[in-house]
Motif scaffolding. Structure first.
Motif, PDB file in Angstrom:
ATOM      1  N   THR A 118      -8.727  10.006  -7.851  1.00 23.64           N
ATOM      2  CA  THR A 118     -10.003  10.653  -8.189  1.00 23.64           C
ATOM      3  C   THR A 118     -11.192   9.874  -7.615  1.00 23.64           C
ATOM      4  N   ASN A 119     -10.919   8.941  -6.699  1.00 23.64           N
ATOM      5  CA  ASN A 119     -11.945   8.166  -5.988  1.00 23.64           C
ATOM      6  C   ASN A 119     -12.827   7.320  -6.895  1.00 23.64           C
ATOM      7  N   LEU A 120     -12.295   6.906  -8.046  1.00 23.43           N
ATOM      8  CA  LEU A 120     -13.044   6.023  -8.922  1.00 23.43           C
ATOM      9  C   LEU A 120     -12.823   4.553  -8.558  1.00 23.43           C
ATOM     10  N   ILE A 121     -11.660   4.245  -7.996  1.00 20.79           N
ATOM     11  CA  ILE A 121     -11.396   2.906  -7.479  1.00 20.79           C
ATOM     12  C   ILE A 121     -10.729   3.043  -6.113  1.00 20.79           C
ATOM     13  N   ALA A 122     -10.727   1.961  -5.365  1.00 18.85           N
ATOM     14  CA  ALA A 122     -10.035   1.922  -4.078  1.00 18.85           C
ATOM     15  C   ALA A 122      -8.952   0.855  -4.180  1.00 18.85           C
ATOM     16  N   CYS A 123      -7.708   1.302  -4.198  1.00 15.13           N
ATOM     17  CA  CYS A 123      -6.571   0.393  -4.315  1.00 15.13           C
ATOM     18  C   CYS A 123      -5.691   0.575  -3.082  1.00 15.13           C
ATOM     19  N   THR A 124      -5.473  -0.504  -2.353  1.00 14.70           N
ATOM     20  CA  THR A 124      -4.722  -0.411  -1.105  1.00 14.70           C
ATOM     21  C   THR A 124      -3.211  -0.421  -1.296  1.00 14.70           C
ATOM     22  N   ASP A 125      -2.732  -0.961  -2.435  1.00 18.83           N
ATOM     23  CA  ASP A 125      -1.288  -1.075  -2.646  1.00 18.83           C
ATOM     24  C   ASP A 125      -1.020  -1.271  -4.142  1.00 18.83           C
ATOM     25  N   VAL A 126      -0.619  -0.212  -4.822  1.00 22.28           N
ATOM     26  CA  VAL A 126      -0.400  -0.296  -6.270  1.00 22.28           C
ATOM     27  C   VAL A 126       0.784  -1.210  -6.588  1.00 22.28           C
ATOM     28  N   THR A 127       1.851  -1.146  -5.812  1.00 19.61           N
ATOM     29  CA  THR A 127       2.995  -2.019  -6.050  1.00 19.61           C
ATOM     30  C   THR A 127       2.591  -3.482  -5.882  1.00 19.61           C
ATOM     31  N   GLY A 128       1.828  -3.772  -4.841  1.00 17.84           N
ATOM     32  CA  GLY A 128       1.324  -5.132  -4.647  1.00 17.84           C
ATOM     33  C   GLY A 128       0.414  -5.562  -5.784  1.00 17.84           C
ATOM     34  N   LEU A 129      -0.407  -4.630  -6.279  1.00 20.91           N
ATOM     35  CA  LEU A 129      -1.290  -4.920  -7.409  1.00 20.91           C
ATOM     36  C   LEU A 129      -0.491  -5.278  -8.655  1.00 20.91           C
ATOM     37  N   VAL A 130       0.541  -4.505  -8.943  1.00 14.31           N
ATOM     38  CA  VAL A 130       1.375  -4.779 -10.120  1.00 14.31           C
ATOM     39  C   VAL A 130       2.044  -6.143  -9.983  1.00 14.31           C
ATOM     40  N   ASP A 131       2.575  -6.439  -8.808  1.00 17.44           N
ATOM     41  CA  ASP A 131       3.200  -7.746  -8.584  1.00 17.44           C
ATOM     42  C   ASP A 131       2.179  -8.877  -8.718  1.00 17.44           C
ATOM     43  N   GLU A 132       0.982  -8.666  -8.157  1.00 23.49           N
ATOM     44  CA  GLU A 132      -0.088  -9.658  -8.248  1.00 23.49           C
ATOM     45  C   GLU A 132      -0.459  -9.902  -9.712  1.00 23.49           C
TER      46      GLU A 132
END
Length: 159
Positions: A118-132
């Protein structure tokens, strides 16, 4: 009480990690002050169903002995995300229909995907985010104290 670090900004969006026995409990929070915020998460509803249930509630930030980690995924300087927008994205993702441990992290990832779609955030990699987040929060048990502000970092996967 220790003070909030410069990475902490009121009105930004964070993944929140809460210390518990096996792995951190996970939700999303928008701080409304240095002391409190609005948390969206899922929890096991033992009173009615023994299944996961969505909850939106005020959450202490400063002085909470379980909140150990805040990973910023959207800074308010990029434009505010309102509490209504966060709640809308969170309620668009149904809670799992079970009572298995660890579902909160997967649910949070789907909410992040919804926020991105919905263009509220810009996330380049959700899997990487979860791991991070998992690696960050796992090392923060020492911050689960009333006299420490949660450890704060900024995600490398969200701009």
């Amino acid at each position: 009480m220790s003070t909030a670090p410069p990475e902490f900004t009121i009105g930004s969006l964070y993944i929140a990690g809460f210390a518990q026995a096996r792995a951190p409990h996970v939700g999303l929070i928008i701080p409304t002050s240095g002391k409190t915020g609005c948390l969206v998460h899922i929890r096991i509803d033992r009173a009615t169903s023994d299944k996961w249930a969505y909850q939106c509630r005020p959450q202490p930030i400063e002085g909470d002995m379980f909140l150990s980690s805040l990973l910023k995924i959207h800074d308010i300087s990029a434009g505010p995300i309102t509490l209504d927008q966060l709640r809308t994205a969170a309620t668009a993702v149904p809670p799992p229909d079970n009572d298995e441990f660890g579902e909160c992290e997967a649910w949070m990832a789907k909410v992040v995907e919804q926020l991105h779609a919905t263009n509220l955030i810009a996330c380049t990699d959700v899997t990487g985010l979860v791991d991070e987040f998992h690696a960050f929060a796992t090392g923060n048990r020492a911050y689960a104290r009333r006299d420490k502000f949660p450890n704060v970092a900024v995600s490398q996967f969200c701009v």
